[in-house]
Design a protein around this motif. Structure first.
Motif, PDB file in Angstrom:
ATOM      1  N   ARG A 259      40.304  16.850  41.345  1.00 55.39           N
ATOM      2  CA  ARG A 259      41.613  16.224  41.605  1.00 55.39           C
ATOM      3  C   ARG A 259      41.495  14.705  41.744  1.00 55.39           C
ATOM      4  N   ARG A 260      40.400  14.238  42.336  1.00 60.87           N
ATOM      5  CA  ARG A 260      40.193  12.785  42.468  1.00 60.87           C
ATOM      6  C   ARG A 260      39.979  12.129  41.108  1.00 60.87           C
ATOM      7  N   ASN A 261      39.475  12.912  40.162  1.00 58.98           N
ATOM      8  CA  ASN A 261      39.178  12.398  38.823  1.00 58.98           C
ATOM      9  C   ASN A 261      39.995  13.137  37.771  1.00 58.98           C
ATOM     10  N   ILE A 262      41.226  13.466  38.087  1.00 63.37           N
ATOM     11  CA  ILE A 262      42.052  14.321  37.232  1.00 63.37           C
ATOM     12  C   ILE A 262      42.234  13.757  35.824  1.00 63.37           C
ATOM     13  N   ASN A 263      42.212  12.412  35.683  1.00 66.62           N
ATOM     14  CA  ASN A 263      42.366  11.812  34.352  1.00 66.62           C
ATOM     15  C   ASN A 263      41.192  12.146  33.424  1.00 66.62           C
ATOM     16  N   ARG A 264      40.083  12.629  33.974  1.00 70.11           N
ATOM     17  CA  ARG A 264      38.926  13.040  33.167  1.00 70.11           C
ATOM     18  C   ARG A 264      39.043  14.488  32.690  1.00 70.11           C
ATOM     19  N   PHE A 265      40.063  15.203  33.155  1.00 69.61           N
ATOM     20  CA  PHE A 265      40.203  16.621  32.851  1.00 69.61           C
ATOM     21  C   PHE A 265      41.560  16.938  32.216  1.00 69.61           C
ATOM     22  N   PRO A 266      41.707  16.587  30.933  1.00 69.00           N
ATOM     23  CA  PRO A 266      42.957  16.944  30.245  1.00 69.00           C
ATOM     24  C   PRO A 266      43.049  18.472  30.087  1.00 69.00           C
ATOM     25  N   ALA A 267      44.176  18.946  29.609  1.00 70.58           N
ATOM     26  CA  ALA A 267      44.448  20.391  29.519  1.00 70.58           C
ATOM     27  C   ALA A 267      43.440  21.149  28.661  1.00 70.58           C
ATOM     28  N   ASP A 268      42.807  20.477  27.701  1.00 67.66           N
ATOM     29  CA  ASP A 268      41.824  21.187  26.881  1.00 67.66           C
ATOM     30  C   ASP A 268      40.433  21.193  27.531  1.00 67.66           C
ATOM     31  N   PHE A 269      40.278  20.562  28.690  1.00 68.59           N
ATOM     32  CA  PHE A 269      39.024  20.578  29.451  1.00 68.59           C
ATOM     33  C   PHE A 269      39.104  21.543  30.631  1.00 68.59           C
ATOM     34  N   MET A 270      40.313  21.671  31.217  1.00 64.39           N
ATOM     35  CA  MET A 270      40.480  22.469  32.423  1.00 64.39           C
ATOM     36  C   MET A 270      41.937  22.868  32.550  1.00 64.39           C
ATOM     37  N   PHE A 271      42.170  24.080  33.060  1.00 65.61           N
ATOM     38  CA  PHE A 271      43.536  24.487  33.379  1.00 65.61           C
ATOM     39  C   PHE A 271      43.495  25.535  34.479  1.00 65.61           C
ATOM     40  N   GLN A 272      44.654  25.753  35.089  1.00 68.70           N
ATOM     41  CA  GLN A 272      44.764  26.716  36.172  1.00 68.70           C
ATOM     42  C   GLN A 272      45.276  28.033  35.603  1.00 68.70           C
ATOM     43  N   LEU A 273      44.684  29.130  36.048  1.00 68.12           N
ATOM     44  CA  LEU A 273      45.089  30.440  35.575  1.00 68.12           C
ATOM     45  C   LEU A 273      46.417  30.871  36.184  1.00 68.12           C
ATOM     46  N   THR A 274      47.110  31.738  35.464  1.00 67.27           N
ATOM     47  CA  THR A 274      48.309  32.369  36.015  1.00 67.27           C
ATOM     48  C   THR A 274      47.868  33.635  36.758  1.00 67.27           C
ATOM     49  N   LYS A 275      48.782  34.211  37.542  1.00 67.40           N
ATOM     50  CA  LYS A 275      48.451  35.444  38.259  1.00 67.40           C
ATOM     51  C   LYS A 275      48.068  36.557  37.284  1.00 67.40           C
ATOM     52  N   GLU A 276      48.790  36.652  36.171  1.00 65.52           N
ATOM     53  CA  GLU A 276      48.503  37.683  35.171  1.00 65.52           C
ATOM     54  C   GLU A 276      47.110  37.497  34.579  1.00 65.52           C
ATOM     55  N   GLU A 277      46.734  36.258  34.317  1.00 58.16           N
ATOM     56  CA  GLU A 277      45.403  35.982  33.768  1.00 58.16           C
ATOM     57  C   GLU A 277      44.317  36.334  34.780  1.00 58.16           C
ATOM     58  N   VAL A 278      44.570  36.064  36.061  1.00 60.57           N
ATOM     59  CA  VAL A 278      43.606  36.407  37.107  1.00 60.57           C
ATOM     60  C   VAL A 278      43.413  37.919  37.152  1.00 60.57           C
ATOM     61  N   ILE A 279      44.513  38.666  37.124  1.00 58.77           N
ATOM     62  CA  ILE A 279      44.436  40.127  37.160  1.00 58.77           C
ATOM     63  C   ILE A 279      43.704  40.643  35.934  1.00 58.77           C
ATOM     64  N   ASN A 280      43.986  40.074  34.778  1.00 59.12           N
ATOM     65  CA  ASN A 280      43.316  40.470  33.542  1.00 59.12           C
ATOM     66  C   ASN A 280      41.815  40.194  33.616  1.00 59.12           C
ATOM     67  N   LEU A 281      41.439  39.028  34.127  1.00 57.87           N
ATOM     68  CA  LEU A 281      40.015  38.688  34.266  1.00 57.87           C
ATOM     69  C   LEU A 281      39.319  39.606  35.268  1.00 57.87           C
ATOM     70  N   MET A 282      40.032  39.951  36.341  1.00 60.72           N
ATOM     71  CA  MET A 282      39.438  40.837  37.344  1.00 60.72           C
ATOM     72  C   MET A 282      39.111  42.198  36.735  1.00 60.72           C
ATOM     73  N   SER A 283      39.928  42.655  35.807  1.00 63.84           N
ATOM     74  CA  SER A 283      39.661  43.949  35.175  1.00 63.84           C
ATOM     75  C   SER A 283      38.510  43.850  34.171  1.00 63.84           C
ATOM     76  N   GLN A 284      38.267  42.667  33.595  1.00 67.65           N
ATOM     77  CA  GLN A 284      37.190  42.462  32.625  1.00 67.65           C
ATOM     78  C   GLN A 284      35.847  42.167  33.277  1.00 67.65           C
ATOM     79  N   SER A 285      35.893  41.453  34.377  1.00 70.39           N
ATOM     80  CA  SER A 285      34.690  40.873  34.956  1.00 70.39           C
ATOM     81  C   SER A 285      33.867  41.884  35.724  1.00 70.39           C
TER      82      SER A 285
END
Length: 178
Positions: free
Chosen positions: A44-70
């Motif tokens: 967060r302190r260096n947010i300008n170094r992390f554009p959307a193609d470097f980092m993004f936040q998951l949605t609840k659905e994506e978290v649930i999907n990953l939990m079933s895969q992982s």
């Protein structure tokens, strides 16, 4: 040899989300030896170094999907029965992981990044090999479509050539005693 094993283990923690290969911030924090909270602070302190193609936040659905895969569900979200996810996790692409080494300026961060980059490269190499193999199989399949029928015809023709000709009744010439 231990670097190879480490890269293989790291590769198991690379997931595909939104068509991108990513790693969870929580897992990366563990590798770097920092708390997830501290990793997120630095990002967060260096947010300008992390554009959307470097980092993004998951949605609840994506978290649930990953939990079933992982296989390591606790890495994604540790929830008690009936609780909601308090903070949605961040995920980092290969480029984002490389950028983390600059905001987490430590020797361990550099060494871990080297291993992670090797894991991403191995994953890409495996994908390229898989695609080449799939293309070769498709090529062979197209080449040999109808091959079985043609082979049957060839073997039938060979059998006819090899088979002894049917015996002809000979006409007897001359006199016969009866």
């Amino acid at each position: 040899m231990s670097n190879l094993i480490a890269a293989e283990l790291i590769a198991t923690e690379i997931f595909e989300v939104r068509g991108k290969k990513v790693m969870l911030g929580k897992y990366l924090a563990k590798l770097y030896g920092v708390e997830t909270k501290r990793l997120n602070e630095q990002v967060r302190r260096n947010i300008n170094r992390f554009p959307a193609d470097f980092m993004f936040q998951l949605t609840k659905e994506e978290v649930i999907n990953l939990m079933s895969q992982s296989s390591s569900r606790s890495q994604i979200a540790t929830l008690k029965q009936g609780q909601n996810i308090k903070y949605l996790p961040f995920v980092f692409t290969q480029e984002g992981v490389a950028m983390l080494s600059s905001v987490l300026n430590s020797d361990r961060a550099i060494q871990v990044n080297i291993l992670i980059m090797r894991a991403f490269v191995r994953l890409k190499e495996a994908l390229v090999s898989y695609n080449k193999l799939a293309a070769k199989i498709n090529e062979l399949e197209k080449k040999y479509i109808g091959h079985d029928e043609k082979m049957r015809d060839i073997f039938e023709a060979i059998r006819q050539l090899v088979a002894s000709p049917p015996e002809k009744k000979r006409r007897i010439t001359g006199f016969s005693r009866t």
